[in-house]
Design a protein around this motif. Structure first.
Motif, PDB file in Angstrom:
ATOM      1  N   LYS A 123       0.845  -1.197   0.000  1.00 14.20           N
ATOM      2  CA  LYS A 123       0.000   0.000   0.000  1.00 14.20           C
ATOM      3  C   LYS A 123       0.878   1.243   0.000  1.00 14.20           C
ATOM      4  O   LYS A 123       1.920   1.276   0.667  1.00 14.20           O
ATOM      5  N   VAL A 124       0.462   2.250  -0.739  1.00 13.33           N
ATOM      6  CA  VAL A 124       1.141   3.544  -0.731  1.00 13.33           C
ATOM      7  C   VAL A 124       0.078   4.632  -0.590  1.00 13.33           C
ATOM      8  O   VAL A 124      -0.979   4.561  -1.211  1.00 13.33           O
ATOM      9  N   THR A 125       0.371   5.590   0.278  1.00 17.24           N
ATOM     10  CA  THR A 125      -0.505   6.750   0.438  1.00 17.24           C
ATOM     11  C   THR A 125       0.318   7.985   0.098  1.00 17.24           C
ATOM     12  O   THR A 125       1.388   8.208   0.678  1.00 17.24           O
ATOM     13  N   ILE A 126      -0.182   8.761  -0.846  1.00 16.56           N
ATOM     14  CA  ILE A 126       0.497   9.976  -1.298  1.00 16.56           C
ATOM     15  C   ILE A 126      -0.392  11.167  -0.966  1.00 16.56           C
ATOM     16  O   ILE A 126      -1.588  11.159  -1.266  1.00 16.56           O
ATOM     17  N   THR A 127       0.217  12.162  -0.361  1.00 16.10           N
ATOM     18  CA  THR A 127      -0.482  13.416  -0.085  1.00 16.10           C
ATOM     19  C   THR A 127       0.354  14.547  -0.663  1.00 16.10           C
ATOM     20  O   THR A 127       1.523  14.702  -0.285  1.00 16.10           O
ATOM     21  N   ILE A 128      -0.244  15.294  -1.571  1.00 16.62           N
ATOM     22  CA  ILE A 128       0.449  16.412  -2.207  1.00 16.62           C
ATOM     23  C   ILE A 128      -0.348  17.684  -1.923  1.00 16.62           C
ATOM     24  O   ILE A 128      -1.536  17.756  -2.233  1.00 16.62           O
ATOM     25  N   THR A 129       0.321  18.649  -1.293  1.00 17.59           N
ATOM     26  CA  THR A 129      -0.293  19.950  -1.051  1.00 17.59           C
ATOM     27  C   THR A 129       0.667  21.020  -1.562  1.00 17.59           C
ATOM     28  O   THR A 129       1.793  20.707  -1.975  1.00 17.59           O
ATOM     29  N   ASP A 130       0.238  22.274  -1.482  1.00 23.04           N
ATOM     30  CA  ASP A 130       1.133  23.349  -1.895  1.00 23.04           C
ATOM     31  C   ASP A 130       2.294  23.513  -0.913  1.00 23.04           C
ATOM     32  O   ASP A 130       3.293  24.131  -1.230  1.00 23.04           O
ATOM     33  N   LYS A 131       2.181  22.928   0.277  1.00 22.44           N
ATOM     34  CA  LYS A 131       3.232  23.032   1.283  1.00 22.44           C
ATOM     35  C   LYS A 131       4.255  21.906   1.213  1.00 22.44           C
ATOM     36  O   LYS A 131       5.359  22.034   1.708  1.00 22.44           O
ATOM     37  N   GLY A 132       3.879  20.759   0.629  1.00 24.43           N
ATOM     38  CA  GLY A 132       4.819  19.659   0.573  1.00 24.43           C
ATOM     39  C   GLY A 132       4.205  18.362   0.103  1.00 24.43           C
ATOM     40  O   GLY A 132       3.043  18.312  -0.301  1.00 24.43           O
ATOM     41  N   VAL A 133       5.004  17.313   0.182  1.00 22.68           N
ATOM     42  CA  VAL A 133       4.622  15.983  -0.285  1.00 22.68           C
ATOM     43  C   VAL A 133       4.895  14.996   0.837  1.00 22.68           C
ATOM     44  O   VAL A 133       5.931  15.069   1.501  1.00 22.68           O
ATOM     45  N   ALA A 134       3.962  14.078   1.044  1.00 24.32           N
ATOM     46  CA  ALA A 134       4.155  12.989   2.005  1.00 24.32           C
ATOM     47  C   ALA A 134       3.893  11.676   1.282  1.00 24.32           C
ATOM     48  O   ALA A 134       2.907  11.542   0.558  1.00 24.32           O
ATOM     49  N   VAL A 135       4.797  10.722   1.459  1.00 26.34           N
ATOM     50  CA  VAL A 135       4.637   9.382   0.892  1.00 26.34           C
ATOM     51  C   VAL A 135       4.749   8.391   2.035  1.00 26.34           C
ATOM     52  O   VAL A 135       5.745   8.372   2.763  1.00 26.34           O
ATOM     53  N   LYS A 136       3.714   7.580   2.196  1.00 23.23           N
ATOM     54  CA  LYS A 136       3.680   6.552   3.246  1.00 23.23           C
ATOM     55  C   LYS A 136       3.599   5.191   2.569  1.00 23.23           C
ATOM     56  O   LYS A 136       2.688   4.941   1.790  1.00 23.23           O
ATOM     57  N   LEU A 137       4.560   4.335   2.851  1.00 27.94           N
ATOM     58  CA  LEU A 137       4.618   2.992   2.276  1.00 27.94           C
ATOM     59  C   LEU A 137       4.267   1.975   3.358  1.00 27.94           C
ATOM     60  O   LEU A 137       4.913   1.942   4.413  1.00 27.94           O
TER      61      LEU A 137
END
Length: 165
Positions: free
Chosen positions: A68-82
């Motif tokens: 599973k991968v969860t990606i969160t992209i906002t104007d402030k940054g990027v988070a990737v959770k594996l």
């Protein structure tokens, strides 16, 4: 007064575009994965018989077939959770920031976001890893292509994992 109204409309349009969520954002579940063990064997096959099992074991430990991968992209940054690992937080726009993996190994990590692609890079004195997350044209499939390079390896390790929503 008319000039003020003309200015407000483009500003509101730009704000609404910035607030739109990236199509890459979301939680994705594995649907298919390359045979990573076989890819590792191809990478290490030309190493001497003493170093080969050490490299194979380390590469196998550090390159699981994520479920599973969860990606969160906002104007402030990027988070990737594996899987169940802690999220990797990165600045938007490709600026490298320090990051420490769970085992204590330190890296500089960066994320570059494009319309249908996220490029995540990890670099340290041992080598580098690039994760390219590419969205299919229909937006239903996300493919992670990982490439690991090191001066200690005779050739790069490359494999892919495919995810669906």
């Amino acid at each position: 007064m008319r000039a003020a109204r003309l200015f407000v409309v483009p500003v509101l349009a730009a704000l609404s575009l910035a607030a739109q969520e990236s199509p890459l954002s979301g939680t994705w579940t594995q649907t298919r994965a390359d045979d990573i063990a076989a890819a590792i064997d191809v990478t290490v096959k030309d190493m001497n018989f003493i170093k080969r099992p050490i490299a194979r074991g380390r590469l196998a430990k550090l390159n699981p077939a994520y479920k599973k991968v969860t990606i969160t992209i906002t104007d402030k940054g990027v988070a990737v959770k594996l899987d169940d690992r802690a999220p990797i937080l990165m600045a938007a726009g490709g600026k490298a920031t320090p990051w420490t993996r769970e085992d204590g190994e330190k890296f500089m990590v960066a994320a570059q976001v494009e319309k249908d692609r996220l490029i995540q890079t990890f670099k340290n004195e041992e080598g580098e890893r690039t994760n390219v997350f590419r969205l299919s044209p229909d937006g239903k499939t996300l493919t992670l292509t990982a490439t690991v390079k090191s001066g200690k390896l005779p050739k790069p390790l490359t494999y892919s994992i495919t995810f669906g929503r």
